[in-house]
Design a protein around this motif. Structure first.
Motif, mmCIF file in Angstrom:
data_model
loop_
_atom_site.group_PDB
_atom_site.id
_atom_site.type_symbol
_atom_site.label_atom_id
_atom_site.label_comp_id
_atom_site.label_asym_id
_atom_site.label_seq_id
_atom_site.Cartn_x
_atom_site.Cartn_y
_atom_site.Cartn_z
ATOM 1 N N PHE A 89 0.829 -1.207 0.000
ATOM 2 C CA PHE A 89 0.000 0.000 0.000
ATOM 3 C C PHE A 89 0.863 1.257 0.000
ATOM 4 C CE2 PHE A 89 -2.411 3.390 2.012
ATOM 5 C CZ PHE A 89 -3.607 3.342 1.317
ATOM 6 N N GLY A 122 -2.615 2.366 -4.044
ATOM 7 C CA GLY A 122 -2.155 1.723 -2.822
ATOM 8 C C GLY A 122 -2.973 0.495 -2.471
ATOM 9 N N LEU A 123 -4.272 0.577 -2.659
ATOM 10 C CA LEU A 123 -5.118 -0.591 -2.389
ATOM 11 C C LEU A 123 -4.812 -1.743 -3.335
ATOM 12 C CD1 LEU A 123 -8.574 1.055 -1.608
ATOM 13 C CD2 LEU A 123 -7.097 -0.210 -0.037
ATOM 14 N N GLY A 143 -1.413 -3.099 -2.182
ATOM 15 C CA GLY A 143 -1.520 -3.775 -0.896
ATOM 16 C C GLY A 143 -2.234 -5.104 -0.989
#
Length: 124
Positions: free
Chosen positions: A50, A98-99, A102
């Motif tokens: 992330f 980022g999601l 991650g």
């Protein structure tokens, strides 16, 4: 903590470099493979993916937005429910990237744990 920083740096640097030449979705296999190779815990892998991809996208999108005085980001933000705030579009872009990074890193960690689970000393 040393290996978390190493995984974060690997994801950040290689993610930025690969996206210069390849499509945006190259971050998914990259985070998956690096997290599976580093064998961190799930939370640390997610956080490294992330932060690595999110920070990379934040810097790249912010830099591109500054280069054109935020005109494109402002116009796209007008199309979305962001009130025409270009900086908010850059932030949303970083969060989405980022999601993706991650979750790909988390999947890589879980896949490596499923294939070769760690053996503990207390297991008999």
């Amino acid at each position: 903590m040393k290996s978390f920083g190493w995984l974060f740096a690997l994801i950040l640097i290689s993610g930025v470099l690969l996206q210069l030449f390849l499509p945006w979705w190259v971050i998914t296999p990259l985070c998956f493979v690096l997290a599976a190779w580093q064998r961190q815990s799930g939370g640390r892998s997610f956080l490294a993916g992330f932060l690595g991809i999110g920070l990379g996208w934040l810097v790249m999108a912010g830099w591109l937005s500054l280069r054109n005085d935020g005109l494109l980001a402002h116009r796209v933000a007008q199309l979305l429910p962001l009130g025409g705030q270009g900086w908010l579009l850059v932030l949303v872009t970083a969060i989405i990237g980022g999601l993706v990074g991650g979750l790909a890193a988390l999947a890589g960690t879980w896949a490596s744990q499923a294939v070769a689970p760690r053996t503990s000393a207390t297991a008999a």
